[in-house]
Design a protein around this motif. Structure first.
Motif, PDB file in Angstrom:
ATOM      1  N   MET A 168      71.766  69.522  -1.284  1.00  0.00           N
ATOM      2  CA  MET A 168      73.100  69.023  -1.604  1.00  0.00           C
ATOM      3  C   MET A 168      73.880  70.005  -2.475  1.00  0.00           C
ATOM      4  O   MET A 168      75.068  69.901  -2.639  1.00  0.00           O
ATOM      5  CB  MET A 168      72.985  67.659  -2.316  1.00  0.00           C
ATOM      6  N   ASN A 169      73.193  71.007  -3.046  1.00  0.00           N
ATOM      7  CA  ASN A 169      73.874  71.957  -3.919  1.00  0.00           C
ATOM      8  C   ASN A 169      74.113  73.301  -3.255  1.00  0.00           C
ATOM      9  O   ASN A 169      74.467  74.268  -3.903  1.00  0.00           O
ATOM     10  CB  ASN A 169      73.076  72.130  -5.214  1.00  0.00           C
ATOM     11  N   ASN A 170      73.875  73.382  -1.945  1.00  0.00           N
ATOM     12  CA  ASN A 170      74.121  74.613  -1.210  1.00  0.00           C
ATOM     13  C   ASN A 170      75.592  74.653  -0.805  1.00  0.00           C
ATOM     14  O   ASN A 170      75.960  74.386   0.333  1.00  0.00           O
ATOM     15  CB  ASN A 170      73.211  74.669   0.018  1.00  0.00           C
ATOM     16  N   ILE A 171      76.440  74.992  -1.773  1.00  0.00           N
ATOM     17  CA  ILE A 171      77.886  74.907  -1.594  1.00  0.00           C
ATOM     18  C   ILE A 171      78.436  76.262  -1.176  1.00  0.00           C
ATOM     19  O   ILE A 171      78.108  77.276  -1.784  1.00  0.00           O
ATOM     20  CB  ILE A 171      78.568  74.470  -2.905  1.00  0.00           C
ATOM     21  N   PRO A 172      79.288  76.320  -0.121  1.00  0.00           N
ATOM     22  CA  PRO A 172      79.909  77.596   0.249  1.00  0.00           C
ATOM     23  C   PRO A 172      80.696  78.182  -0.919  1.00  0.00           C
ATOM     24  O   PRO A 172      81.312  77.442  -1.690  1.00  0.00           O
ATOM     25  CB  PRO A 172      80.838  77.197   1.413  1.00  0.00           C
ATOM     26  N   GLU A 173      80.680  79.508  -1.068  1.00  0.00           N
ATOM     27  CA  GLU A 173      81.379  80.159  -2.169  1.00  0.00           C
ATOM     28  C   GLU A 173      82.868  79.835  -2.156  1.00  0.00           C
ATOM     29  O   GLU A 173      83.514  79.767  -3.205  1.00  0.00           O
ATOM     30  CB  GLU A 173      81.170  81.669  -2.093  1.00  0.00           C
ATOM     31  N   LEU A 174      83.424  79.611  -0.956  1.00  0.00           N
ATOM     32  CA  LEU A 174      84.849  79.295  -0.843  1.00  0.00           C
ATOM     33  C   LEU A 174      85.214  78.062  -1.667  1.00  0.00           C
ATOM     34  O   LEU A 174      86.335  77.932  -2.138  1.00  0.00           O
ATOM     35  CB  LEU A 174      85.197  79.066   0.639  1.00  0.00           C
ATOM     36  N   PHE A 175      84.256  77.161  -1.834  1.00  0.00           N
ATOM     37  CA  PHE A 175      84.464  75.936  -2.611  1.00  0.00           C
ATOM     38  C   PHE A 175      84.943  76.254  -4.024  1.00  0.00           C
ATOM     39  O   PHE A 175      85.847  75.605  -4.554  1.00  0.00           O
ATOM     40  CB  PHE A 175      83.151  75.144  -2.657  1.00  0.00           C
ATOM     41  N   TRP A 176      84.336  77.280  -4.636  1.00  0.00           N
ATOM     42  CA  TRP A 176      84.631  77.580  -6.035  1.00  0.00           C
ATOM     43  C   TRP A 176      86.001  78.230  -6.223  1.00  0.00           C
ATOM     44  O   TRP A 176      86.491  78.331  -7.343  1.00  0.00           O
ATOM     45  CB  TRP A 176      83.540  78.480  -6.615  1.00  0.00           C
TER      46      TRP A 176
END
Length: 254
Positions: free
Chosen positions: A1-9
């Protein structure tokens, strides 16, 4: 659940709330949760109904991620700062339950306890707003002369590799770009600190807030070094660039 695309940040607060952003250059909508791209101008079928791209990205989020709220709520505590108990209360609030309903679900027997939770969460919201304002003002401050090289947001490890003074940085670049800072590289070092300095310099060949195909990235890197694939991989590994899961899109993280 914490594998967030860098674009998110790099997304705005509103984009994070809606769960997607629109990339004007690529003319596509991108899911900030999984990185799925929905091309604008194409009609997408779902349950025998045809949808335009903007509506379909919303359907995608509901179908695969429930909602932006639930995705954010279920992130790790180190990202949300919320306990499991607070998460449960927020989910019950989000579903429209009254204080009395929440008290029954939690078996507290007291609505005043739930009101206290609401108050605590509102205080947390106020603190978050102030902290965001502080960090934005810090980012707008004209920086003094930097002593160390910038550290990418998604660097897997922050250590002495990034502790490079301006004098060291200049010396490294002059040693490996002997024909001038526009390249090519005479060789590529094994020492990580030198690699970081070179990779950081190579980033100047790219434009911030622009997305590149792998072919475009290769075209920029090829004149710099014969093993351009190595450069491309290290830009990702050291956190200076990010890419979608399918490798169709690359962008700077700084």
């Amino acid at each position: 659940m914490n594998n967030i695309p860098e674009l998110f940040w790099h997304a705005t607060q509103n984009e994070i709330k809606q769960g997607y952003l629109y990339n004007e250059d690529a003319d596509e909508f991108t899911c900030l949760i999984c990185g799925e791209n929905i091309q604008n101008g194409i009609i997408y079928p779902e349950n025998n109904i045809l949808y335009e791209a903007k509506k379909y990205i919303e359907i995608h989020i509901a179908k695969y991620h429930h909602s932006s709220f639930h995705f954010l709520l279920n992130l790790d505590k180190k990202l949300t700062g919320l306990t499991d108990h607070q998460k449960l209360i927020l989910e019950l609030f989000y579903e429209g339950n009254s204080d009395n309903d929440v008290a029954k679900v939690l078996e507290t027997g007291s609505t005043s306890t739930i009101r206290n939770h609401r108050f605590s969460l509102r205080e947390k919201q106020k603190q978050a707003k102030i902290f965001l304002a502080i960090m934005e003002l810090l980012g707008e401050q004209t920086p003094k002369k930097q002593s160390f090289i910038d550290i990418p947001r998604n660097a897997k490890q922050v250590d002495e590799r990034f502790a490079i003074t301006e004098q060291e940085n200049e010396s490294i670049l002059n040693s490996y770009f002997k024909q001038g800072l526009n390249g090519p590289l005479d060789s590529f070092p094994l020492k990580e600190k030198k690699r970081v300095a070179i990779l950081r310099h190579i980033l100047k060949k790219f434009t911030a807030n622009q997305r590149y195909t792998e072919k475009e990235v290769n075209a920029i890197l090829k004149p710099l070094y014969e093993d351009y694939v190595l450069l491309r991989r290290l830009l990702i590994d050291y956190g200076f660039m990010a890419r979608t899961q399918d490798g169709s899109s690359y962008w700077l993280t700084l």
